[in-house]
Every structure is written in structure tokens, then in C-alpha cells.
Design a protein around this motif. Structure first.
Motif, mmCIF file in Angstrom:
data_model
loop_
_atom_site.group_PDB
_atom_site.id
_atom_site.type_symbol
_atom_site.label_atom_id
_atom_site.label_comp_id
_atom_site.label_asym_id
_atom_site.label_seq_id
_atom_site.Cartn_x
_atom_site.Cartn_y
_atom_site.Cartn_z
ATOM 1 N N SER A 116 0.846 -1.239 -0.095
ATOM 2 C CA SER A 116 0.066 -0.097 0.033
ATOM 3 C C SER A 116 1.003 1.229 0.130
ATOM 4 O O SER A 116 0.459 2.359 -0.844
ATOM 5 C CB SER A 116 -0.967 0.016 1.311
ATOM 6 N N ILE A 117 2.022 1.180 0.772
ATOM 7 C CA ILE A 117 2.939 2.378 0.752
ATOM 8 C C ILE A 117 3.523 2.415 -0.881
ATOM 9 O O ILE A 117 3.424 3.594 -1.421
ATOM 10 C CB ILE A 117 3.959 2.105 1.540
ATOM 11 N N ARG A 118 3.728 1.433 -1.160
ATOM 12 C CA ARG A 118 4.393 1.573 -2.515
ATOM 13 C C ARG A 118 3.304 2.097 -3.683
ATOM 14 O O ARG A 118 3.652 2.871 -4.687
ATOM 15 C CB ARG A 118 4.783 0.177 -3.100
ATOM 16 N N ALA A 119 2.157 1.695 -3.327
ATOM 17 C CA ALA A 119 1.178 2.190 -4.523
ATOM 18 C C ALA A 119 0.870 3.426 -4.014
ATOM 19 O O ALA A 119 0.422 4.363 -5.357
ATOM 20 C CB ALA A 119 -0.395 1.233 -4.037
ATOM 21 N N ALA A 120 0.766 4.148 -2.853
ATOM 22 C CA ALA A 120 0.484 5.568 -2.776
ATOM 23 C C ALA A 120 1.691 6.329 -3.302
ATOM 24 O O ALA A 120 1.410 7.398 -3.978
ATOM 25 C CB ALA A 120 0.583 5.814 -1.264
ATOM 26 N N GLN A 121 2.998 5.623 -3.240
ATOM 27 C CA GLN A 121 4.081 6.332 -3.811
ATOM 28 C C GLN A 121 3.987 6.652 -5.328
ATOM 29 O O GLN A 121 4.237 7.686 -5.822
ATOM 30 C CB GLN A 121 5.222 5.672 -3.468
ATOM 31 N N GLU A 122 3.549 5.696 -5.966
ATOM 32 C CA GLU A 122 3.258 5.616 -7.498
ATOM 33 C C GLU A 122 2.200 6.530 -7.865
ATOM 34 O O GLU A 122 2.264 7.366 -8.775
ATOM 35 C CB GLU A 122 3.090 4.071 -7.821
ATOM 36 N N VAL A 123 1.018 6.433 -7.020
ATOM 37 C CA VAL A 123 0.148 7.434 -7.663
ATOM 38 C C VAL A 123 0.540 8.911 -7.307
ATOM 39 O O VAL A 123 0.103 9.764 -8.160
ATOM 40 C CB VAL A 123 -1.202 6.928 -6.640
ATOM 41 N N LEU A 124 1.090 9.184 -6.198
ATOM 42 C CA LEU A 124 1.594 10.670 -5.917
ATOM 43 C C LEU A 124 2.499 11.056 -7.001
ATOM 44 O O LEU A 124 2.832 12.182 -7.376
ATOM 45 C CB LEU A 124 2.148 10.677 -4.647
ATOM 46 N N ALA A 125 3.282 10.039 -7.630
ATOM 47 C CA ALA A 125 4.395 10.372 -8.562
ATOM 48 C C ALA A 125 3.463 10.546 -10.098
ATOM 49 O O ALA A 125 4.238 10.680 -10.990
ATOM 50 C CB ALA A 125 5.318 8.877 -8.790
ATOM 51 N N GLY A 126 2.326 10.218 -10.042
ATOM 52 C CA GLY A 126 1.485 10.495 -11.513
ATOM 53 C C GLY A 126 1.021 8.883 -11.916
ATOM 54 O O GLY A 126 0.172 9.242 -13.084
ATOM 55 N N LYS A 127 1.083 7.786 -11.315
ATOM 56 C CA LYS A 127 0.545 6.784 -12.285
ATOM 57 C C LYS A 127 -1.030 6.654 -11.953
ATOM 58 O O LYS A 127 -1.491 6.696 -11.016
ATOM 59 C CB LYS A 127 1.296 5.323 -11.663
ATOM 60 N N ASN A 128 -1.826 6.433 -13.104
ATOM 61 C CA ASN A 128 -3.135 6.453 -12.874
ATOM 62 C C ASN A 128 -3.784 5.435 -13.876
ATOM 63 O O ASN A 128 -3.463 5.574 -15.095
ATOM 64 C CB ASN A 128 -3.780 7.914 -13.152
ATOM 65 N N ILE A 129 -4.206 4.149 -13.246
ATOM 66 C CA ILE A 129 -4.808 3.263 -14.132
ATOM 67 C C ILE A 129 -6.120 3.290 -14.351
ATOM 68 O O ILE A 129 -6.719 2.317 -15.048
ATOM 69 C CB ILE A 129 -4.233 1.886 -13.706
ATOM 70 N N VAL A 130 -6.922 4.021 -13.654
ATOM 71 C CA VAL A 130 -8.433 4.322 -13.950
ATOM 72 C C VAL A 130 -8.648 5.644 -14.088
ATOM 73 O O VAL A 130 -9.377 6.271 -13.242
ATOM 74 C CB VAL A 130 -9.148 3.541 -12.701
ATOM 75 N N GLU A 131 -8.180 6.265 -15.072
ATOM 76 C CA GLU A 131 -8.440 7.697 -15.370
ATOM 77 C C GLU A 131 -9.875 7.872 -15.318
ATOM 78 O O GLU A 131 -10.659 7.298 -15.937
ATOM 79 C CB GLU A 131 -8.064 7.922 -16.837
#
Length: 300
Positions: free
Chosen positions: A253-268
Motif C-alpha cells: 500500500s505504501i508503494r501504491a501510494a508512492q506511485e499514485v503521487l508520482a502520477g501513475k493512474n490506471i483508472v482515469e
């Protein structure tokens, strides 16, 4: 603060020399931790400890400043904040950090021989710029991107100067730089809600839950901060039941939060998610489906 963990009997070599650390190497959840102060001494670095803030500041021989805090996920490198997937910890009153993270920031290569319980840490020399080299050629030589090379060396242009030195070891967590628009508290809270709502879901499902939060932040129909979105009335049950306050989010979950905040979006565009096996109200069923991942349906 002191906690007890099983001491490991790993052999550690630093630059091909066996080193007998005065404090033990410890293992927790298959991660190898080492005492910061004792290890960095072998790399010509200096450490200062602030008892009030529980932060250690490391000044490396390469001119970097690294700040870590007890029981914290963040690492501050030359003023920029990045995130590990596990926090630092105290063992017998010494601050410990995962060995791979520490050695990468010390510009060293870490290798682990599990069969022989042996760790090897080798200093990687800085790259000395020669005539005719470019940021592109140097990046290609070491298998890193131009942006990584420039970020690691604080280069604002592609101009290079002969005989100057460049750091070419790119710490793995540098891909998770905290956006200037979010705080460390935002990142931790986002990881908590991901863990609470989708900790049992596939990793993509955890990413998608984080995306829904950020999609709402960026939508004028919802509050414009992560905290206000999560604690908005009648939205996320774990937040209103007080479950987030003492929650330690999972590493995923920590890694997912990091990726999301870095701009990754898989459900635009997705602004809601629900489990159709549990909840199938007209409200959710009237929405356009963006994607289904695991037990959740993401809609807009």
C-alpha cells in the motif's frame, strides 16, 4: 526505545574486506537492517543525531545530505523527500535502516548471497567526465535515463564540464519523489486508506483505490485535499470509524501510494469504487464502468 529481533549471523564485506560490526545485523520480515552510524563510518560519512526530533543527518563523502527519522518511511536527500517501502526502526537504542537503501545512497552496490548468508557492499566510483561525453552517452553507458542522471546530480542543463564528477548509482526509491503539491502526511494517509480499503486486493487494485482519491482531489465536485476527500461525510468507512489513526499500512500500500503521487493512474476519471458482490445500488449501477480489478468495480 529498544525492541528485540533475532540477530542474524550474516557475513558482511565492505570493499572486499570482512567487517565485524560492533552491533548486530537484524532481520525483520525478510528485510536485512543494519545500524546506520556504524555502517556509514566505513564510507567516510558523518552522522549527527537529534534526540528531540529523532532524526539522523548523514553527510556523505560525495557531498550528499541524507536525513532519516526513527520509525519513518521518508528519506530526505539534499532537500527532496523520497519514500522507502518500510520504515526505519530502533534496535537496542541504535537507528537501523534496510541495508539496500542505505548503501544505494552511499553510492555503493549491494549484493546478497543467500546460500552463504553473505552480504557484499562495494563503493562505486564517481564517473569522471571526459572530453566529448554528453549526458546521453553517460546515461546509456550506465543504463540509466537522462532524467535520472540529471536529478541525481542536480543538473539543470545538459552542459557538462571535463573532469567534473557525476554520481551514477541511482537509488531505487528516487522514482518515488514526493510531488511538491503533497506532504509527507498526505502520502502516509493515502497509504493508510489504500491499505484499509484494498489491502487484500491485487496490487493494481490498490493503485486504483489511490487513483480514485487523487481523481477526486482533482475534480471540482470534491474537496481539494487528500485528507478532506478521505474524511468527507459518508464516504470512506475506515476513516469515519477511526481505523486509520493507528493503522500501519502494508508495504504494498505504501508503494501504491508512492506511485499514485508520482502520477501513475490506471483508472482515469474513476471517482468511485464498490464491490458488486456486496453493494449494487442504483447509484453505482448507473455509473460508467472504467475497470474491474479483483473484487472492486471502478466507475465514473
Amino acid at each position: 526505545m529498544s525492541v528485540s529481533f533475532a540477530q542474524s549471523h550474516h557475513l558482511i564485506k565492505i570493499n572486499d574486506q570482512e567487517v565485524n560490526l560492533s552491533k548486530p545485523i537484524v532481520e525483520k520480515e525478510s528485510r536485512i537492517y543494519v545500524p546506520i552510524r556504524i555502517v556509514v563510518d566505513h564510507f567516510g560519512a558523518e552522522v549527527t543525531w537529534n534526540k528531540e526530533t529523532e532524526k539522523a543527518t548523514i553527510q556523505t563523502s560525495n557531498g550528499d545530505q541524507i536525513i532519516v527519522k526513527l520509525n519513518d518511511l521518508s528519506i530526505k536527500l539534499n532537500g527532496d523527500v523520497y519514500y522507502m517501502d518500510v520504515p526505519t526502526m530502533a534496535v537496542n537504542d541504535h537507528l537501523y535502516i534496510p541495508v539496500r537503501h542505505l548503501t544505494e545512497f552511499l553510492h555503493a552496490n549491494f549484493q546478497y548471497d543467500a546460500a552463504n548468508n553473505q552480504m557484499s557492499v562495494s563503493t562505486i566510483p564517481l564517473h569522471v567526465i571526459t572530453a566529448g561525453e554528453t549526458v546521453e552517452s553517460i546515461s546509456a553507458q550506465y543504463g540509466i535515463t537522462v532524467e535520472e542522471l540529471k536529478t541525481r546530480n542536480n543538473l539543470t542543463t545538459n552542459e557538462l564540464f571535463v573532469n567534473n564528477k557525476l554520481k551514477i548509482v541511482i537509488p531505487s526509491i528516487m522514482q518515488y519523489k514526493l510531488s511538491q503539491y503533497y506532504t509527507e502526511e498526505d502520502a502516509l494517509l493515502l497509504a493508510k486508506i489504500i491499505s484499509a480499503e484494498a489491502g487484500y486486493e491485487p496490487y493494481e487494485g490498490q493503485l486504483a483505490v489511490g487513483n480514485v482519491i487523487l481523481n477526486r482531489v482533482n475534480d471540482t465536485r470534491f474537496p481539494n485535499t487528500i485528507k478532506d476527500v478521505i474524511y468527507a461525510p459518508n464516504q470512506f468507512g475506515p476513516a469515519h470509524r477511526g481505523e486509520l489513526e493507528g493503522l500501519q499500512p502494508s508495504a504494498e500500500s505504501i508503494r501504491a501510494a508512492q506511485e499514485v503521487l508520482a502520477g501513475k493512474n490506471i483508472v482515469e476519471g474513476a471517482l468511485y469504487f464498490f464491490n458488486p458482490a456486496v453493494s449494487s445500488t442504483d447509484f453505482f449501477l448507473s455509473k460508467e464502468v472504467v475497470r474491474e480489478i479483483g473484487g472492486h468495480r471502478f466507475v465514473k
